[in-house]
Design an enzyme around this catalytic site. Structure first.
Site, PDB file in Angstrom:
ATOM      1  CB  SER A 155      -0.899  -0.249   1.191  1.00 10.19           C
ATOM      2  OG  SER A 155      -1.741   0.865   1.190  1.00 10.19           O
ATOM      3  CG  HIS A 178      -5.212  -2.590  -0.460  1.00  3.16           C
ATOM      4  ND1 HIS A 178      -4.754  -2.125  -1.569  1.00  3.16           N
ATOM      5  CD2 HIS A 178      -4.734  -2.059   0.574  1.00  3.16           C
ATOM      6  CE1 HIS A 178      -3.669  -1.248  -1.059  1.00  3.16           C
ATOM      7  NE2 HIS A 178      -3.735  -1.056   0.232  1.00  3.16           N
ATOM      8  CG  ASP A 218      -6.005  -3.018  -4.183  1.00  2.00           C
ATOM      9  OD1 ASP A 218      -6.634  -1.656  -4.131  1.00  2.00           O
ATOM     10  OD2 ASP A 218      -4.847  -2.833  -4.115  1.00  2.00           O
TER      11      ASP A 218
END
Length: 712
Positions: free
Chosen positions: A558, A672, A640
């Site tokens: 991320s 994600h 995602d």
């Protein structure tokens, strides 16, 4: 767990029993919890409901029937209520006794999926119940199994959001359903009566409100008292993709011979607070309510302030605790949850503090402007849940974890100075994993502006006479932190047991070190945090002689993935033999395709199409691809929607066209995160094989045994 692992591996991590938080009964002698276990031999997951004898630490199996979840104590006795989903999408409410295992019965069937059960005893014959479940546009319960067949897959949108996290937004919205469980008189063959479920009413019907708030809202978004339902919902007049503002609402429930009545939701206005509201909880008497509220709209990592309404039927009694004379909070930590003592004189707060998620106590003042700050009751680990130990006790029952133990239940006296007494440790303080507290330490180093904290995890067979390659972990968020907690996704011990010294720094933007430190990353994505990481590596080189920085790798997901890309274009990447970028940002402008637009808008100063475009471009990793040279594994998943898969494909395209050694791993059925156990095992195998290749450590295992590998 009953068997000690020879070595802590991804298989051990992913197949270890995962316990939920435990909930004590009203007598304080038993606690109920669930435990799920995945088997790589049968490729199946089993879920059990168990009850812990708090005095002995022994557990009893209540049921292991498939599709059961959410056990709760029902009434003042030893009966439990739990949910069981059916093949046609309906949900059974099952009741059973701790002392009559196998003799459960169905108290009612709800014609759709529900979750997040809340119960409140009204008297010996009635228990109020509230649950969450999707509602159709007409306000009735939604069951996907009853969805009529459509002859087109087209979906038309007139406003944001189009999709959120890993799903496309549909007309069906989360709602809270309220009803009563009535206890019948005992049958001639029974010693006691049985509970039966009455009608459930959607208390949000016709209001434009949605609770729990997607995608993460659950039980922490609403609560139940004897006379009402309190919940938080995003402001219906604001676009959810560009605003975080949510409010606390109260619905009064009336009881009459003709049935239940529900008031319209009343919004509790907190002057000067325009941000997110969460974690509402009624006082034991039901008269008061406490919740958390942020000031700034559009900033999901703003500081949570503590709001208390001492009489929820009279919103004029709302006060902001710990507010100083200048209007700012006098406590610089941000609690994530709040609960009441049984005597309603104390609030218990869970909040991060210097990389540890602690439990604090706060005496409820007569005047909200007080100088007494919350007092920490724990000093290590991560407290995930706190409940009073029964209805007549001042002691607390804690559920927690640590970097070496995935589940700990303990008892704490909030008045005394003694440490929490461990009742049950799932791994015997890490020993069943082959882990120990000796492996965990921390360091502080001078960062770009202030001292920066980092966790250090050593191998279990660590020797000060040896050097170990470095695994440098960068967390996501960016407003997040590596804490003393367990994880099945990024567990430092997994890398340590491969033979690395793992160092997990919390650079500028991290939570748990004060709001000013968190806020400092705004418009500084590739600035201050990058400088902190550079200085962290310099500190390691100068001070930790057991770390082999000539054989170092860096990994991040991320925002941590963004930092891998930023490092690739700058000098720091040259310090590492290889990088791992999981679901990271490649092109800052492509954040325009993300779901929650308020996130980049806040962190980069404003929308891309305004004067703030220069800030977006300043911190854009794609600008520096000409400097890329370090081998990199790219991981990006199809579902995602926060960081679309085009980001990962763009990274891989650049790496391959430049002739940089690289690989691309994707999971079409993951978002994600990588949550499915078999996928997670393959993820760990690919990641470990990649970094081990460049640090001289042996490969973890053959990837072809697990995954689908395409070699063009």
């Amino acid at each position: 767990m009953t068997t000690r692992a020879e070595k802590f591996t991804p298989e051990v991590l992913l197949s270890a029993p995962r316990r939920s938080s435990a909930s004590p009964n009203s007598a304080g002698n038993l606690a109920v919890y669930t435990v799920s276990t995945y088997s790589f031999e049968s490729h199946k997951k089993t879920t059990e409901i168990k009850v812990l004898d708090i005095a002995t630490g022994r557990s009893t199996l209540i049921t292991n029937e498939e599709k059961t979840s959410e056990p709760h104590w029902l009434g003042h006795g030893n009966e439990l209520l739990w949910l069981q989903s059916t093949e046609k999408g309906a949900t059974k409410l099952v009741v059973g006794s701790v002392y009559e295992i196998g003799k459960s019965y169905v108290a009612g069937v709800v014609p759709g999926p529900i979750s997040d059960v809340k119960l409140k005893i009204l008297d010996d014959e009635k228990v109020a119940i509230a649950v969450s479940g999707k509602a159709r546009p007409d306000g009735e319960l939604y069951n996907p199994e009853d969805e009529p067949k459509k002859f087109t897959t087209g979906m038309l949108y007139d406003s944001l959001m189009v999709r959120h996290w890993d799903k496309y937004v549909t007309p069906n919205k989360n709602a809270i359903w309220h009803g009563i469980l009535h206890k019948t008189k005992p049958h001639i063959t029974e010693s006691k009566g049985r509970y039966g479920l009455g009608n459930l009413t959607n208390v949000l019907k016709g209001t434009r409100l949605e609770s729990p708030i997607p995608p993460w809202g659950g039980q922490d978004n609403f609560d139940l008292s004897a006379t009402g339902v309190g919940f938080v919902s995003k402001d219906p007049d604001l676009n959810p993709a560009t605003n975080t503002k949510s409010n606390f609402y109260y619905v009064h429930v009336g009881y009459s011979p003709n049935g239940l009545t529900y008031s319209e939701p009343v919004k509790i206005v907190v002057e000067g607070f325009e941000g997110t509201s969460t974690a509402p909880v009624f006082s034991p008497s039901g008269k008061g309510v406490a919740f958390l509220q942020m000031k700034e709209n559009g900033y999901e990592s703003d500081k949570n302030s503590i709001i208390v309404d001492f009489d929820v039927e009279n919103p004029a009694t709302t006060v902001k605790l710990l507010e100083s004379n200048d209007g700012e909070a006098s406590w610089d930590r941000s609690p994530s949850s709040v609960s009441w003592s049984n005597d309603e004189k104390t609030l218990f707060l869970i909040a991060e503090d210097n990389g540890v998620t602690k439990l604090f106590k706060l005496q409820i003042p007569v005047d909200s402007r007080v100088s007494t700050l919350p007092e920490p009751l724990t000093q290590s680990g991560t407290v995930s849940d706190v409940q009073t130990l029964g209805t007549n006790s001042s002691h607390l029952f804690l559920s927690s974890s640590s970097l070496i133990d995935n589940s700990i239940y303990s008892i704490l006296d909030p008045v005394g100075s003694a440490k929490a007494k461990v009742v049950s440790s799932n791994s015997h303080n890490g020993s069943f994993f082959g882990l120990s507290e000796d492996q965990v330490s921390d360091i502080w180093f001078q960062g770009a502006k202030v001292q920066v904290h980092a966790w250090v995890m050593k191998p279990s067979n660590f020797s000060s006479d040896k050097k170990y390659p470095l695994a440098y972990l960068v967390h996501g968020g960016p407003q997040g932190a590596w804490t003393d907690s367990w994880s099945t996704r990024w567990n430092p011990a997994i890398f340590a047991e491969q033979g690395y010294v793992v160092i997990a720094p919390n650079p500028t933007g991290s939570t748990s070190y004060g709001q000013e430190f968190t806020d400092a990353i705004t418009e500084e994505w590739g600035g201050l945090p990058y400088e902190d990481l550079v200085k962290g590596l310099e500190y390691i080189k100068d001070n930790l002689d057991y770390v082999d920085t000539d054989h170092a790798v860096a990994l991040g997901a991320s925002y941590g993935g963004y930092m891998m890309n930023w490092m690739q274009g700058h000098a720091l990447a040259k310090e590492f033999k290889a990088l791992v970028c999981h679901d990271g940002v490649f092109s800052m402008a492509n954040q325009l395709s993300s779901d929650e637009q308020y996130f980049p808008n806040h962190d980069l100063g404003g929308p891309y199409f305004t004067r703030h475009q220069a800030t977006w471009e300043k911190w854009n990793p794609a600008r520096f691809t000409g400097n890329w040279s370090t081998p990199m594994l790219v991981i990006h998943n199809e579902l995602d929607y926060r960081l679309p898969i085009s980001e990962g494909l763009a990274m891989f395209n650049v790496l391959q066209e430049k002739g940089i050694e690289s690989r691309f791993l994707t999971f079409p059925d993951e978002n994600h995160w990588v949550l499915k156990e078999e996928n997670s095992l393959f993820w760990h195998t690919v990641v470990l094989n990649w970094i081990n290749k460049f640090t001289g450590l042996p490969a973890y295992k053959d990837e072809k045994e697990q995954g689908y590998i395409v070699q063009n």
